[in-house]
Design an enzyme around this catalytic site. Structure first.
Site, PDB file in Angstrom:
ATOM      1  N   CYS A 104      43.045  59.640  74.448  1.00  0.00           N
ATOM      2  CA  CYS A 104      43.980  60.652  73.955  1.00  0.00           C
ATOM      3  C   CYS A 104      44.741  60.161  72.723  1.00  0.00           C
ATOM      4  CB  CYS A 104      44.917  61.073  75.069  1.00  0.00           C
ATOM      5  SG  CYS A 104      44.081  61.665  76.531  1.00  0.00           S
ATOM      6  N   SER A 105      46.060  60.268  72.735  1.00  0.00           N
ATOM      7  CA  SER A 105      46.831  59.846  71.564  1.00  0.00           C
ATOM      8  C   SER A 105      46.762  58.334  71.365  1.00  0.00           C
ATOM      9  CB  SER A 105      48.290  60.294  71.686  1.00  0.00           C
ATOM     10  OG  SER A 105      48.883  59.767  72.852  1.00  0.00           O
TER      11      SER A 105
END
Length: 616
Positions: A348-349
């Site tokens: 993800c991030s």
């Protein structure tokens, strides 16, 4: 939006090759979607049917687990966006009044059929709002449901056939779904047969408990229905329990080194970069679904970054700060293990940050990272936006407004992001719990994944602005639009091995967008497509019923063509053993496992899960 659907007639004749390709690839995806929602095991008879309608906790867990926050909406959803979506719907009516009148006439005709008991409208089989037998067997409830479905269907059809452009149609459909989902009769006390039945069975006690639940959520959950009872779970007690030590403490993170569980380990360590928008321990829930345990049982020397939960005082932390923090973590892992280089994992991030780090290393000519694993991570923001609801509200003005809010407030809170995300999927994340908690008076489920999901974190204002820049500039595809440490980032200069995981039913980081991540690292990249949603794509231990996956090099440009080519190569079970073979193969020779964690320079500071993860 869930609508009643009729099967359109199809023309006879052979399909074109593009149509065959699309159908074949769709077969892979559709099979995954069907399997991903097969968690529910209904009890037999009337009691089982009642449980299914009454907010069966197993189904609630399944739905919510498919919609974990995992990567939060970076752009956000403001009142102005909702108002703009409403304006798009009104514009459709104003632009084509004649067509609107026609649809209104059809709607009235269908309502007449409903009243006369002649309507054939039925909900989608997977629409659990209308699973109670009363919706079919009771004439009043049947007509109530069909009237609702007629409203929903005709409104959706009108928007689809309007003269609006694609973007405005999407916005209008979004607003229409917000309104119609909220007005579903299953959300009303007397409109929900399970709630009425429970009033009779309990003498109204469910309403008393429902009111208590409502007051609790108003006071303690920002007026949102609670998704989980987190009280049974304690970080470091019964979740996040893998043995390890904090071997380095930085202002921005703690570095956890996990104890080896095999006599020998591979020399090259693995350093994990989890999302900053969640706490790291999704990777180490319970022992039976801990990726941390799986890695150490595979002979991998594992280090995990545990990001600090920032406050307004850290509002200045930006992407470059997180990149330099990763570099510090990598250097500590290299020093402790004696390895000149490492493998890395980004999700993800955390994967977005890892990509910036790799681009910075490539710009310097530094090869201290040699292989990477990417879990549900999208690096081509354009592909992600095209495939998601957030794309409807992505505009320069929206991004400027979001940046201005972040700079003004200094942080973006987890509660704020959770609320924004919930309103993007209200049926799964709001109205399910409205019915369960308030109408039925049930407690929300106690489930480890949801407890982790509710343990939200904040984002520093500067980092949130930098993430918005990634969305706007798409620098991992467009070289030179991002600089780290004064060096331009060009991902074409990043040369390393890559293993990319995606989920067929993942709507947060859509699998086709994740395939674009694989293509960034070349055609030899291994792309794995699991029949699961966002978090289940990572938390996918062996033994999960009906689990399967596809794995092959990302050798073609078109993700649908890739899906067509692998449909006959389905592999049953979890992808974890497949990854084990890959990560072992790129982790170097085996050596004797260290007797102690840390090193003379980096002595253990405290036991895992550390202190930062416990900070509220």
């Amino acid at each position: 939006m869930k609508t009643a659907r009729t099967k359109p007639a199809t023309a006879a004749g052979a399909k074109t090759r593009p149509a065959r390709k699309k159908a074949a690839a769709a077969g892979v995806i559709a099979t995954g979607r069907q399997a991903a929602r097969s968690v529910k095991d209904k009890a037999a008879g009337a009691a089982g049917a009642a449980m299914a309608v009454a907010g069966d906790l197993t189904e609630l867990v399944s739905e919510a687990a498919h919609n974990t926050l995992a990567i939060n909406p970076l752009i956000g959803l403001s009142r102005r966006d909702v108002a703009g979506a409403a304006k798009s719907l009104l514009k459709a009516v104003a632009a084509t009044p004649k067509k609107a009148t026609t649809h209104y006439g059809r709607y009235l005709k269908e309502l007449k059929q409903v009243v006369q008991g002649k309507s054939a409208l039925a909900p989608e089989p997977k629409d659990r709002r209308f699973a109670d037998p009363a919706w079919k067997n009771n004439a009043l409830y049947l007509r109530l449901m069909q009237a609702y479905l007629a409203t929903q269907q005709e409104l959706s059809t009108f928007i689809d056939q309007s003269a609006l452009d694609k973007l405005e149609k999407g916005r209008a459909q979004f607003f229409a779904s917000l309104v119609t989902d909220a007005l579903a009769p299953s959300n009303w006390l007397l409109g929900n047969p399970a709630a009425v039945r429970k009033i009779i069975d309990t003498g109204g006690d469910n309403l008393v408990q429902g009111l208590k639940n409502l007051v609790h959520d108003v006071r303690h959950n920002h007026m949102m229905p609670s998704m989980v009872d987190a009280k049974p779970f304690q970080v470091g007690g019964n979740i996040a329990t893998s043995a390890g030590q904090v071997v380095y403490r930085h202002e921005m993170f703690e570095l956890l080194q996990y104890a080896p569980t095999t006599p020998e380990v591979h020399r090259r360590p693995l350093v994990m970069s989890p999302p900053q928008v969640n706490k790291y321990y999704a990777m180490d829930l319970t022992p039976d679904k801990s990726l941390v345990k799986w890695a150490t049982d595979s002979g991998i020397q594992l280090f995990v970054v545990s990001w600090r939960n920032p406050t307004v005082e850290q509002r200045h932390w930006g992407l470059e700060d997180y990149v330099m923090a990763l570099d510090a973590a990598v250097d500590v892992a290299r020093q402790i293990t004696g390895s000149p280089d490492v493998n890395m994992w980004g999700s993800c991030s955390g994967g977005m940050t890892l990509a910036a780090y790799l681009g910075w290393l490539a710009a310097k000519g530094d090869k201290k990272v040699v292989n990477t694993t990417w879990a549900v991570c999208v690096l081509n923001s354009e592909a992600a936006i095209e495939d998601s609801t957030l794309g409807l509200f992505n505009s320069p003005a929206t991004i400027r407004a979001a940046k201005a809010r972040s700079r003004r407030k200094g942080i973006v809170t987890g509660e704020e992001m959770a609320s924004m995300f919930a309103w993007l999927r209200p049926n799964d994340l709001i109205w399910n719990y409205w019915v369960n908690n308030y109408l039925l008076g049930n407690s929300p489920p106690a489930y480890d994944v949801l407890a982790w999901n509710a343990d939200t974190t904040r984002l520093p204002g500067q980092y949130h602005c930098d993430l918005l820049d990634l969305v706007e500039k798409n620098p991992y595809v467009n070289a030179g639009r991002l600089e780290i440490g004064g060096l331009p980032i060009d991902m074409s200069r990043v040369d390393l091995g890559a293993y990319v995981i995606a989920g067929i039913t993942d709507h947060i980081t859509p699998w086709r967008a994740c395939y674009g991540t694989a293509r960034l690292f070349g055609p030899r990249t291994t792309f794995v497509l699991a029949n699961a949603g966002h978090l289940q794509s990572m938390i996918n231990p062996p033994g999960v019923p009906k689990a399967y996956f596809f794995a092959a090099p990302a050798s073609v440009e078109d993700p649908m063509q890739w899906a067509e080519s692998v449909q006959s190569a389905r592999q049953e079970g979890s992808w974890w053993p497949h990854w084990r073979a890959w990560i072992q193969g790129v982790s170097g020779e085996t050596v004797k496992a260290p007797a102690k964690l840390g090193s003379r320079k980096h002595k253990p500071l405290c036991a895992a899960p550390g202190t930062y993860v416990l900070e509220p």
